[in-house]
Design an enzyme around this catalytic site. Structure first.
Site, short mmCIF file in Angstrom:
data_model
loop_
_atom_site.label_atom_id
_atom_site.label_comp_id
_atom_site.label_asym_id
_atom_site.label_seq_id
_atom_site.Cartn_x
_atom_site.Cartn_y
_atom_site.Cartn_z
N ARG A 35 14.12 -1.97 -3.18
CA ARG A 35 14.49 -2.30 -1.47
C ARG A 35 14.23 -3.58 -0.95
O ARG A 35 13.42 -4.62 -1.98
CB ARG A 35 13.52 -1.15 -0.98
CG ARG A 35 14.01 0.60 -1.19
CD ARG A 35 12.87 1.10 -0.63
NE ARG A 35 13.36 1.08 1.14
CZ ARG A 35 11.77 1.13 1.24
NH1 ARG A 35 10.97 2.24 0.79
NH2 ARG A 35 12.31 1.02 2.60
N ASP A 67 8.39 8.03 -1.63
CA ASP A 67 9.37 7.94 -1.94
C ASP A 67 10.28 8.98 -3.09
O ASP A 67 11.68 9.67 -2.19
CB ASP A 67 10.26 7.20 -1.27
CG ASP A 67 9.68 6.12 -0.29
OD1 ASP A 67 8.55 7.15 0.64
OD2 ASP A 67 9.78 5.27 -0.45
N THR A 69 3.40 7.30 14.91
CA THR A 69 3.43 7.15 13.29
C THR A 69 4.81 8.60 14.02
O THR A 69 5.07 8.99 14.75
CB THR A 69 2.80 8.92 13.42
OG1 THR A 69 3.05 8.63 11.84
CG2 THR A 69 1.87 9.49 13.77
N SER A 89 6.01 9.92 10.94
CA SER A 89 5.23 11.24 10.37
C SER A 89 4.74 12.56 10.58
O SER A 89 3.55 12.14 11.23
CB SER A 89 4.55 10.22 8.59
OG SER A 89 3.87 11.61 8.88
N LEU A 90 5.49 13.67 10.28
CA LEU A 90 4.78 15.44 11.26
C LEU A 90 3.71 15.34 10.75
O LEU A 90 2.92 15.83 10.68
CB LEU A 90 5.55 15.70 10.82
CG LEU A 90 7.05 15.56 11.12
CD1 LEU A 90 8.50 16.97 10.92
CD2 LEU A 90 7.41 14.98 12.81
N ARG A 91 3.79 14.63 9.05
CA ARG A 91 2.32 15.11 8.40
C ARG A 91 1.12 14.39 9.60
O ARG A 91 -0.18 14.65 9.16
CB ARG A 91 2.28 14.57 6.90
CG ARG A 91 0.85 14.59 5.67
CD ARG A 91 1.08 14.23 4.65
NE ARG A 91 1.35 12.37 4.93
CZ ARG A 91 0.70 11.35 5.24
NH1 ARG A 91 -1.21 11.62 5.44
NH2 ARG A 91 0.90 9.67 5.39
N ARG A 121 9.24 3.26 13.88
CA ARG A 121 10.16 3.31 12.88
C ARG A 121 9.71 1.61 12.33
O ARG A 121 9.64 0.90 13.24
CB ARG A 121 11.54 3.86 12.78
CG ARG A 121 11.92 5.20 12.81
CD ARG A 121 11.35 6.11 11.22
NE ARG A 121 11.91 5.31 10.12
CZ ARG A 121 12.98 4.88 9.59
NH1 ARG A 121 14.12 5.80 10.02
NH2 ARG A 121 13.19 4.10 8.87
N GLY A 122 10.63 2.23 11.06
CA GLY A 122 10.27 0.55 10.69
C GLY A 122 9.36 -0.40 9.39
O GLY A 122 8.49 0.83 9.28
N ASN A 123 9.86 -1.07 9.45
CA ASN A 123 8.98 -1.59 7.86
C ASN A 123 7.57 -1.98 8.44
O ASN A 123 7.68 -1.80 9.43
CB ASN A 123 9.40 -2.93 6.66
CG ASN A 123 9.45 -3.91 7.56
OD1 ASN A 123 9.17 -4.23 8.62
ND2 ASN A 123 11.09 -4.81 7.73
N THR A 148 7.38 -4.62 11.14
CA THR A 148 8.16 -4.01 12.98
C THR A 148 7.07 -3.15 13.68
O THR A 148 7.09 -3.05 14.23
CB THR A 148 8.86 -3.25 12.21
OG1 THR A 148 9.45 -4.23 11.51
CG2 THR A 148 10.19 -2.88 13.69
N ARG A 149 6.35 -2.54 12.61
CA ARG A 149 5.76 -1.15 13.48
C ARG A 149 4.62 -2.09 13.46
O ARG A 149 3.95 -0.90 14.81
CB ARG A 149 5.41 0.27 12.11
CG ARG A 149 6.31 0.93 12.08
CD ARG A 149 5.29 1.71 11.01
NE ARG A 149 6.32 1.74 10.24
CZ ARG A 149 5.37 2.56 8.55
NH1 ARG A 149 4.33 3.24 8.91
NH2 ARG A 149 5.43 2.08 7.40
N CYS A 189 9.02 14.48 2.30
CA CYS A 189 8.23 13.63 2.44
C CYS A 189 8.06 13.96 3.42
O CYS A 189 7.14 13.78 4.68
CB CYS A 189 8.27 12.51 2.21
SG CYS A 189 8.77 11.35 3.22
N1 LIG Z 1 7.39 6.42 4.39
C1 LIG Z 1 7.67 4.82 3.82
C2 LIG Z 1 6.42 4.42 2.59
N2 LIG Z 1 6.88 5.00 1.82
C3 LIG Z 1 5.22 4.29 1.34
C4 LIG Z 1 4.81 3.74 2.08
C5 LIG Z 1 3.51 2.89 1.32
C6 LIG Z 1 3.32 2.44 0.16
C7 LIG Z 1 2.84 4.01 -0.28
O1 LIG Z 1 2.44 4.91 0.47
O2 LIG Z 1 2.87 3.63 -1.66
C8 LIG Z 1 5.48 3.79 3.37
C9 LIG Z 1 5.15 2.97 4.64
C10 LIG Z 1 4.41 3.89 4.82
O3 LIG Z 1 4.06 5.33 5.02
O4 LIG Z 1 3.90 3.60 5.82
#
Ligand SMILES: NCc1[nH]cc(CCC(=O)O)c1CC(=O)O
Length: 309
Positions: free
Chosen positions: A9, A82, A125, A127-129, A147-149, A152-153, A241
Site C-alpha cells: 500500500r 488487515d 476511534t 474501531s468498534l473494538r 479515519r485516515g492514516n 491524518t488521525r 477486524c
Molecule cells: N486498521 C488499519 C491498520 N492496520 C494496521 C495498523 C497498524 C499496525 C498494526 O496494527 O500492525 C493500522 C492502524 C491502526 O490500527 O491504528
C-alpha cells in the site's frame, strides 16, 4: 539474479513496513534485488465512511492479491491485522516476522491518561473494538469516528474537537514516533489488542517454492505460534477486524496464553476468556468454544447485522 517485486500500500506506514522487511531479508543474506510497487487499495480510497460499513474484510489486501495472481508482483507485506482469516486459493502467508509492540496507544492533547480524562471527553476511534473497551473503562466519554492514516488521525486530533485518540502502538513505533507522542500504552488487561496487531504477514504465491524458502529465513516462531492461536479464535467466530473481537496471545514457558474478548460496541457487555495450552490451534478453538457457550455468536451476528443496515 532474480529481482523480487514487492507490492505495498502507498501509505508511509505500509512503505516503512515493506522497507523493514527488505532490510531483514538482506540481513538474513538473501542475495536478491528488490523493488517496491505501490498499490492503491479500496481501503485507501474510501476515507469518508466508517470502514466497518464498507465491508472490512480484505479491504486493504484484495487489489494487492490480484497483482500477485497476475504476476505483476512476487510478494506482499501486509499488517497481519488487515488479513482476512482465510486466504484465496493459491496464495499463502509464507512468513511471519518478529512482532512489533502489540498494544494500543492512547494519545491525548493534554497528555492526560484515559483514567484522568475529564468527564464527557471526546475520544476518536473508528474501531468498534477500541470503542467498546474505552467505554467499558470510561462509560462517560464520547466516542467519535476518525479515519485516515496515522498522520491524518494525529492532525485531526489537533485540529478538530477530539481530546484523545487510540491507535496501534506498532504503527507509531515503526514510524519512529512512539516515545515522543504516546501518552500511555494500554495494557491488554485494559484493552485487548486486535488479533495480529503489531505483526506482519508476508504473502506470496503457493507455487513459488524458491521465494517461500527464502522468506522462511525471517519467520519468527514465537510470533507465528501466538498469532496462530489468535487467528484461529477470530476465524471460528467469523469476525472481521471491525467487530468488537480481540485476541492477544503470549507464551508462558512452553504454553500459549490467549486472552480473548468479544464485546458489544457500547462496552456494556464484555466477555473475556483466558485459555492456556501447548497447541495454539487448540487454544484458539477452546477460546472460541467458551465464548460461544457464553452467547458470543449472537453479539457477533448482531454487530454484523448492524453493519449491513
Ligand atoms: N486498521 C488499519 C491498520 N492496520 C494496521 C495498523 C497498524 C499496525 C498494526 O496494527 O500492525 C493500522 C492502524 C491502526 O490500527 O491504528
Amino acid at each position: 539474479m532474480r529481482k523480487i517485486v514487492i507490492g505495498s500500500r502507498k501509505s508511509n506506514l505500509a512503505l516503512t513496513q515493506t522497507e523493514w522487511v527488505i532490510d531483514q531479508l538482506k540481513k538474513a543474506g538473501v542475495p536478491y534485488e528488490f523493488e517496491i510497487k505501490k498499490i492503491m487499495t479500496k481501503g485507501d480510497k474510501i476515507l469518508d465512511v466508517t470502514l466497518s460499513k464498507v465491508g472490512g474484510k480484505g479491504l486493504f489486501v484484495k487489489e494487492i492479491e490480484q497483482e500477485m495472481f497476475d504476476k505483476e508482483i512476487d510478494m506482499a507485506v501486509h499488517s497481519m491485522k488487515d488479513m482476512p482469516s482465510q486466504l484465496p486459493e493459491g496464495l499463502i502467508i509464507s512468513s511471519i516476522p518478529v512482532r512489533e509492540d502489540h498494544r494500543d496507544a492512547f494519545v491525548s492533547n493534554d497528555n492526560v491518561s484515559l483514567t484522568d480524562l475529564p468527564e464527557g471527553a471526546v475520544v476518536g476511534t473508528s474501531s468498534l473494538r477500541r470503542a467498546a473497551q474505552v467505554l467499558a473503562a470510561r462509560p462517560d466519554v464520547e466516542i467519535k469516528s476518525i479515519r485516515g492514516n496515522i498522520e491524518t488521525r494525529l492532525r485531526k486530533m489537533k485540529e478538530e474537537d477530539y481530546d484523545a485518540i487510540v491507535l496501534a502502538a506498532a504503527g507509531l513505533i515503526r514510524m519512529g514516533w512512539g516515545e515522543e507522542i504516546v501518552t500511555e500504552f494500554l495494557d491488554p488487561d485494559l484493552c485487548v489488542p486486535a488479533v495480529g496487531q503489531g505483526a506482519l504477514a508476508i504473502e506470496c504465491r503457493e507455487d513459488d517454492q524458491e521465494l517461500r524458502e527464502l522468506l522462511q529465513k525471517i519467520n519468527d516462531q514465537y510470533t507465528a505460534h501466538t498469532v496462530s492461536a489468535e487467528r484461529t479464535f477470530l476465524h471460528l467466530l467469523e469476525g472481521g477486524c471491525q467487530i468488537p473481537i480481540a485476541g492477544y496471545a503470549h507464551m508462558e514457558k512452553d504454553e500459549v496464553v490467549l486472552t480473548a474478548l468479544v464485546a458489544t460496541s457500547d462496552g456494556k457487555t464484555v466477555l473475556k476468556e483466558v485459555v492456556k495450552g501447548k497447541n495454539p490451534v487448540e487454544v484458539g478453538r477452546e477460546a472460541a468454544e467458551r465464548m460461544k457457550a457464553r452467547g458470543a455468536q449472537k453479539i457477533v451476528d448482531d454487530a454484523k447485522e448492524e453493519l449491513d443496515q
